[in-house]
Structures are given as structure tokens and as C-alpha cells.
Write a protein that holds these residues in place. Structure first.
Motif, PDB file in Angstrom:
ATOM      1  N   ARG A 354       1.104  -1.474   0.043  1.00  0.00           N
ATOM      2  CA  ARG A 354      -0.040   0.296   0.144  1.00  0.00           C
ATOM      3  C   ARG A 354       1.171   1.594  -0.063  1.00  0.00           C
ATOM      4  N   ASN A 355       0.499   2.470  -0.726  1.00  0.00           N
ATOM      5  CA  ASN A 355       1.512   3.723  -0.284  1.00  0.00           C
ATOM      6  C   ASN A 355       0.935   4.095   1.084  1.00  0.00           C
ATOM      7  N   ILE A 356       2.062   4.739   1.620  1.00  0.00           N
ATOM      8  CA  ILE A 356       1.921   5.128   2.692  1.00  0.00           C
ATOM      9  C   ILE A 356       3.171   6.600   2.932  1.00  0.00           C
ATOM     10  N   VAL A 357       3.233   6.907   3.835  1.00  0.00           N
ATOM     11  CA  VAL A 357       3.761   8.624   4.247  1.00  0.00           C
ATOM     12  C   VAL A 357       4.610   7.968   5.259  1.00  0.00           C
ATOM     13  N   SER A 358       5.989   8.614   5.274  1.00  0.00           N
ATOM     14  CA  SER A 358       6.374   7.928   6.382  1.00  0.00           C
ATOM     15  C   SER A 358       6.006   8.990   7.562  1.00  0.00           C
ATOM     16  N   GLY A 359       6.620   8.318   9.002  1.00  0.00           N
ATOM     17  CA  GLY A 359       6.353   9.463   9.939  1.00  0.00           C
ATOM     18  C   GLY A 359       7.749   9.272  10.347  1.00  0.00           C
ATOM     19  N   ALA A 360       8.552   8.814   9.993  1.00  0.00           N
ATOM     20  CA  ALA A 360      10.322   9.566  10.458  1.00  0.00           C
ATOM     21  C   ALA A 360      11.021   9.126   9.432  1.00  0.00           C
ATOM     22  N   GLY A 361      11.204  11.110   9.648  1.00  0.00           N
ATOM     23  CA  GLY A 361      12.932  11.978   8.595  1.00  0.00           C
ATOM     24  C   GLY A 361      13.542  10.059   8.548  1.00  0.00           C
ATOM     25  N   HIS A 362      14.396  10.291   6.913  1.00  0.00           N
ATOM     26  CA  HIS A 362      15.152   9.110   6.946  1.00  0.00           C
ATOM     27  C   HIS A 362      16.339  10.222   5.810  1.00  0.00           C
ATOM     28  N   ASP A 363      17.389   9.002   6.065  1.00  0.00           N
ATOM     29  CA  ASP A 363      18.662  10.040   4.920  1.00  0.00           C
ATOM     30  C   ASP A 363      18.158   9.856   3.764  1.00  0.00           C
ATOM     31  N   ALA A 364      16.779   9.394   3.175  1.00  0.00           N
ATOM     32  CA  ALA A 364      16.343   9.768   1.725  1.00  0.00           C
ATOM     33  C   ALA A 364      15.590  10.717   1.459  1.00  0.00           C
ATOM     34  N   CYS A 365      14.755  11.322   2.882  1.00  0.00           N
ATOM     35  CA  CYS A 365      14.378  12.845   2.348  1.00  0.00           C
ATOM     36  C   CYS A 365      15.335  14.211   2.073  1.00  0.00           C
ATOM     37  N   TRP A 366      16.775  13.436   2.421  1.00  0.00           N
ATOM     38  CA  TRP A 366      17.614  14.679   2.142  1.00  0.00           C
ATOM     39  C   TRP A 366      18.040  14.291   0.006  1.00  0.00           C
ATOM     40  N   ILE A 367      18.635  13.391   0.675  1.00  0.00           N
ATOM     41  CA  ILE A 367      19.123  12.538  -0.514  1.00  0.00           C
ATOM     42  C   ILE A 367      17.490  13.161  -2.060  1.00  0.00           C
ATOM     43  N   ASN A 368      16.431  13.039  -2.070  1.00  0.00           N
ATOM     44  CA  ASN A 368      15.464  12.846  -2.936  1.00  0.00           C
ATOM     45  C   ASN A 368      15.392  14.271  -3.315  1.00  0.00           C
ATOM     46  N   ARG A 369      16.329  15.242  -2.685  1.00  0.00           N
ATOM     47  CA  ARG A 369      16.695  16.574  -3.745  1.00  0.00           C
ATOM     48  C   ARG A 369      18.080  16.735  -4.752  1.00  0.00           C
ATOM     49  N   VAL A 370      18.801  15.464  -4.543  1.00  0.00           N
ATOM     50  CA  VAL A 370      19.210  15.955  -5.685  1.00  0.00           C
ATOM     51  C   VAL A 370      19.380  14.405  -6.066  1.00  0.00           C
ATOM     52  N   ALA A 371      18.594  13.664  -5.709  1.00  0.00           N
ATOM     53  CA  ALA A 371      18.545  12.545  -6.974  1.00  0.00           C
ATOM     54  C   ALA A 371      17.448  11.799  -7.371  1.00  0.00           C
ATOM     55  N   PRO A 372      16.503  11.005  -7.990  1.00  0.00           N
ATOM     56  CA  PRO A 372      15.483  10.155  -8.014  1.00  0.00           C
ATOM     57  C   PRO A 372      15.776   8.788  -6.460  1.00  0.00           C
ATOM     58  N   THR A 373      14.331   9.424  -6.043  1.00  0.00           N
ATOM     59  CA  THR A 373      15.032   8.302  -4.573  1.00  0.00           C
ATOM     60  C   THR A 373      13.765   7.440  -4.328  1.00  0.00           C
ATOM     61  N   ALA A 374      13.788   6.550  -3.588  1.00  0.00           N
ATOM     62  CA  ALA A 374      12.004   6.612  -3.113  1.00  0.00           C
ATOM     63  C   ALA A 374      12.332   5.053  -2.628  1.00  0.00           C
ATOM     64  N   MET A 375      11.465   4.853  -1.557  1.00  0.00           N
ATOM     65  CA  MET A 375      11.939   4.311   0.503  1.00  0.00           C
ATOM     66  C   MET A 375      11.388   2.638  -0.638  1.00  0.00           C
ATOM     67  N   VAL A 376      11.097   2.046   0.303  1.00  0.00           N
ATOM     68  CA  VAL A 376      10.466   0.646   0.919  1.00  0.00           C
ATOM     69  C   VAL A 376      10.519   0.464   2.172  1.00  0.00           C
ATOM     70  N   MET A 377       9.209   0.158   2.709  1.00  0.00           N
ATOM     71  CA  MET A 377       9.106  -0.342   4.286  1.00  0.00           C
ATOM     72  C   MET A 377       8.473  -1.299   4.400  1.00  0.00           C
ATOM     73  N   CYS A 378       8.788  -2.216   5.619  1.00  0.00           N
ATOM     74  CA  CYS A 378       8.118  -3.247   6.125  1.00  0.00           C
ATOM     75  C   CYS A 378       7.951  -3.282   7.483  1.00  0.00           C
ATOM     76  N   PRO A 379       6.733  -3.757   7.368  1.00  0.00           N
ATOM     77  CA  PRO A 379       6.434  -3.708   9.423  1.00  0.00           C
ATOM     78  C   PRO A 379       7.225  -4.200  10.352  1.00  0.00           C
ATOM     79  N   CYS A 380       6.982  -3.251  11.737  1.00  0.00           N
ATOM     80  CA  CYS A 380       7.921  -3.947  12.927  1.00  0.00           C
ATOM     81  C   CYS A 380       6.772  -4.054  13.883  1.00  0.00           C
ATOM     82  N   VAL A 381       6.632  -4.742  14.781  1.00  0.00           N
ATOM     83  CA  VAL A 381       6.186  -5.255  15.728  1.00  0.00           C
ATOM     84  C   VAL A 381       5.161  -4.285  16.793  1.00  0.00           C
ATOM     85  N   ASP A 382       3.822  -4.357  17.073  1.00  0.00           N
ATOM     86  CA  ASP A 382       3.399  -2.723  17.411  1.00  0.00           C
ATOM     87  C   ASP A 382       3.420  -1.550  16.901  1.00  0.00           C
TER      88      ASP A 382
END
Ligand code: HGY
Ligand code: MN
Ligand code: MN
Length: 416
Positions: A354-382
Motif C-alpha cells: 500500500r502507499n504510505i507516508v513516512s512518519g519518521a525522517g530518513h536519509d532518503a528525505c534529503w537525498i531526494n533533493r539531489v537524485a530520484p529517490t524512493a523507499m521501501v518499508m516493512c512492518p514492525c511489531v506493534d
């Protein structure tokens, strides 16, 4: 015959074992990790990662912020590489997977390409960004911020931790300050695998988060100055209580965040009280407000209301205040092409997503300013993270790394 890359899967045992091996470095006191940036433990984790990269035939680069770039050559070495990675530093009471899954997931992509004897046109570079957490030295995503040109390298070298140690000196002390200029590397695309650090994927029973956006963040460091005095003999009307001021600001931050539900968040996690003696009214408090929202207008509105509220609170308590913005990035929209590569990979592999908005910040958030960037997320318990009890399943890790594998290899172009 499957199309090139059609049925690629990583070696989930090897990935899991590597994560558990890394978790032995900088152990916490409750099963997680305390491997804070540019500590000796961080240095030890870097050495382990370097050994693994060299065993996989990668050539290690190191820049002046200590970021590690492990390169697997492409058949066309002149092409800009596809970068894949995250961070190995942890919170003081962090989990085993935050950041580590992304770095070792990237290494696993390369290890699997080696096993399968697959070549790609673009080189691939596995990356460990220095000081993503910002826990010991603010701000978060420090090295990727310098790389993206939004933070000043000389300035962040001077940022100090609670013991007064400087980031630049600590980086030098652990022997991981490189000579490569920061930010000169050309990136064809950047992919980051990360645990969600929230409850959505697990609650909905979904394997993969296709991260379309990252919410914006502001960190406001506040210093309140009142007057130290005896807690017993000082009449209430005569007190200038910086501790009371901090308590009221903490409540204010919560109330303002609640005004912008369901998405806005706000809290104060870092608090210092001076002199912190049982029978002295706090003369000074230093604390950091962390507010976030997927909408820039909301983030700015919360910021403004908080500043007004602090002024009113301090007026009433006859205390002085200083506010310093020590961290900020606006909401991020990730590259549609890279996001599609992630979504197509999940689809092809038969993982729910599913599409999701990242609640946390990540290095990808900055690198997205200088290169095409995307993230993959997996679940975590609770949905738990930034807690030593952070947990994921081996299956979730494997699914995330499989999707990362396909997205990276598709973008790096397999040479049949
Ligand atoms: O604060 C953050 O969102 C990240 O975990 N550093
Ligand atoms: Mn992280
Ligand atoms: Mn984190």
C-alpha cells in the motif's frame, strides 16, 4: 523463461544472520542497541560492515562526513551508480533494525547479485550515512543533509553532545573521517529500505509500504531561564520556575498537535533541568520540541502557535526564553519513477502493498533533493521503534529486501 530479474530473491538467512551479528556491537541493556554516532561502538560497526563489503568484492569510499560508499562495478563504469542504503548509528535505546535493515539489505542485494552472477550496466553503491539519528549530535540526517547541500559541513563539525564533545573531533577520533569531498558523487537513483516505525502495515496485515511521501519535521530547542531558589522557603508568588515553564510548554505542544489530527504529531523527548536538585527550584531548563506533519502549512502553523504560546507562558512566570531551530525539513514527495519501481517489484513478487507516508525522517528525505529517490518499508511489531523492544519478523525483512533487490536491479539495468 522468466524475464531477466523476474524471480530474483535474496538469501534471507544470510540477511537475518548479518543483522543479528551487527546487533552484537553496541548492545543496549534491554535487547536493543546503543551504537550512537561516532562512538567507539559506531566505529566497530563500521569495521564489520567494511569487512563484509570487501568480502563481497566491493570497493569502499569514505567522505569527509564519514559516510561509507561500497561500490560494485557496472559493465558501464561511467554511468552514475544506483545507491542503496541507510544508517548504522542507533538511538541510545534503539532497536536492532532501524537503519541497519537498510544498510545490510543493500549489502544483501549485492551479495545475491554475486551469487547469481548477475551484472548490471550501472554500478551499485551500498551506503552507510553518518549520524542519521541526530540523538547524540543534532540534527538528524546530518551527513545526508550535508551531502544534499542543506547543512553546512564546517558548522556541523562544531555541533556538541551533552558532554561538550564536537562531532568533527569525534569523527576524527574514531578514525572514520574520509578525504572525499561531500556531495560530489552523481547518483542515478537512491533506494532505502526501512522498518515503518509505526503500526499501519502490521495493523492492515500488509507486507510492503510503498513510500510516496515523507512528513516534514521541525526541532525547536528551547532554553528557559528563571531563578534558582529554595523549594521550601521561597513564597510561591516570588518564584521564577523554569521547570514549571517547561511543563506548560510540553502540555502546549501536545494540545497544538491534537488540533491538527489525524496526521500532525508533537512531543518533547529531550529535557535537561538545572541544577536538578531535589530542593532547588529549576533555574534553567533546556528541551527540544519535535513537531511533524505531512503538510507544510500545518507544520508552519504549529511552529507559530508554539512560539506565541511560549511567549505567553514565560510572561506569566517571569522567565526568559530562547528558541533555536536545530532541525527542519519540509514534507517530501519521492520520485514517481522510483516509487513505481518499488510498487512494480512488490506486485511482481506477489507481496501485499500500500502507499504510505513516512512518519519518521530518513536519509532518503534529503537525498531526494539531489537524485530520484524512493523507499521501501516493512512492518514492525506493534509499530514500535526508538525502543529496545523494536522487533520485526525474518519474513518481513526478506520481503522488504526482495522488493529492494528488484527495484535496485531494474533501475541499474541487468545485462543479460
Ligand atoms: O527522527 C527521525 O525521524 C529519525 O528516526 N531520525
Ligand atoms: Mn532510521
Ligand atoms: Mn531512528
Amino acid at each position: 523463461m522468466a524475464a531477466p530479474g523476474e524471480n530474483l530473491q535474496i538469501n534471507s538467512d544470510r540477511l537475518w544472520d548479518s543483522i543479528m551479528e551487527m546487533a552484537k556491537i553496541g548492545p543496549g541493556i534491554a535487547g536493543g542497541n546503543n551504537r550512537q554516532t561516532v562512538t567507539d561502538e559506531d566505529g566497530e560497526g563500521r569495521h564489520l560492515f567494511k569487512r563484509w563489503c570487501e568480502a563481497a568484492g566491493l570497493e569502499m569510499g569514505l567522505d569527509e562526513m564519514g559516510t561509507m560508499f561500497a561500490r560494485r562495478e557496472g559493465t558501464d563504469p561511467e554511468l552514475p551508480p544506483v545507491y542503496v542504503g541507510s544508517h548504522l548509528d542507533t538511538q541510545p535505546t534503539g532497536g536492532k533494525y532501524d537503519g541497519v535493515l537498510g544498510v545490510l539489505g543493500g549489502l544483501e542485494v549485492v551479495r545475491s547479485l554475486n551469487d547469481l552472477g548477475i551484472k548490471t550496466r550501472h554500478p551499485i553503491v551500498v551506503t552507510n550515512w553518518t549520524n542519521e539519528e541526530g540523538a547524540r549530535f543534532a540534527p538528524a540526517m546530518m551527513a545526508s543533509g550535508v551531502f544534499a547541500g542543506v547543512l553546512d559541513q564546517a558548522d556541523v563539525y562544531g555541533h556538541v553532545d551533552k558532554a561538550g564533545k564536537k562531532f568533527g573531533e569525534e569523527l576524527e577520533r574514531i578514525g572514520w573521517k574520509g578525504s572525499e569531498k561531500v556531495g560530489e558523487r552523481k547518483i542515478h537513483a537512491f533506494f532505502e529500505l526501512h522498518i515503518e516505525q509505526g503500526p499501519i502495515l502490521e495493523d492492515e496485515g500488509i507486507d510492503i509500504g510503498v513510500v510516496t511521501h515523507g512528513q516534514g519535521l521541525k526541532w525547536l530547542q528551547v532554553t528557559l531561564t528563571g531563578k534558582e531558589a529554595h523549594t521550601g522557603s521561597t513564597p510561591m508568588p516570588k518564584r521564577r520556575n523554569a521547570g514549571l515553564g517547561m511543563a506548560r510548554v510540553i502540555e502546549l505542544v501536545h494540545e497544538i498537535a491534537m488540533d491538527y489530527q489525524p496526521d500532525a504529531v508533537g512531543a518533547v523527548g529531550h529535557m535537561e533541568v538545572y541544577p536538578n536538585s531535589r530542593n532547588i527550584i529549576a533555574g534553567r531548563t533546556v528541551f527540544t520540541i519535535d513537531i511533524r506533519s505531512p503538510e507544510k502549512e500545518v507544520l508552519d502553523a504549529m511552529d507559530g502557535r508554539i512560539r506565541e504560546g511560549i511567549d505567553t507562558i514565560c510572561e506569566a512566570l517571569d522567565i526568559k526564553y530562547q528558541i533555536e531551530q536545530v532541525g527542519h525539513f519540509d514534507p517530501v514527495t519521492f520520485d514517481k519513477g522510483c516509487v513505481k519501481a518499488v510498487r512494480d517489484a512488490a506486485e511482481r513478487l506477489g507481496y501485499t502493498h500500500r502507499n504510505i507516508v513516512s512518519g519518521a525522517g530518513h536519509d532518503a528525505c534529503w537525498i531526494n533533493r539531489v537524485a530520484p529517490t524512493a523507499m521501501v518499508m516493512c512492518p514492525c511489531v506493534d509499530g514500535l521503534s526508538h525502543n529496545e523492544a523494536e522487533e520485526i519478523t525474518k519474513e518481513w525483512a526478506a520481503a522488504g529486501a526482495d522488493v529492494l533487490f528488484h527495484a535496485v536491479v531494474e533501475t541499474a539495468e541487468i545485462v543479460a
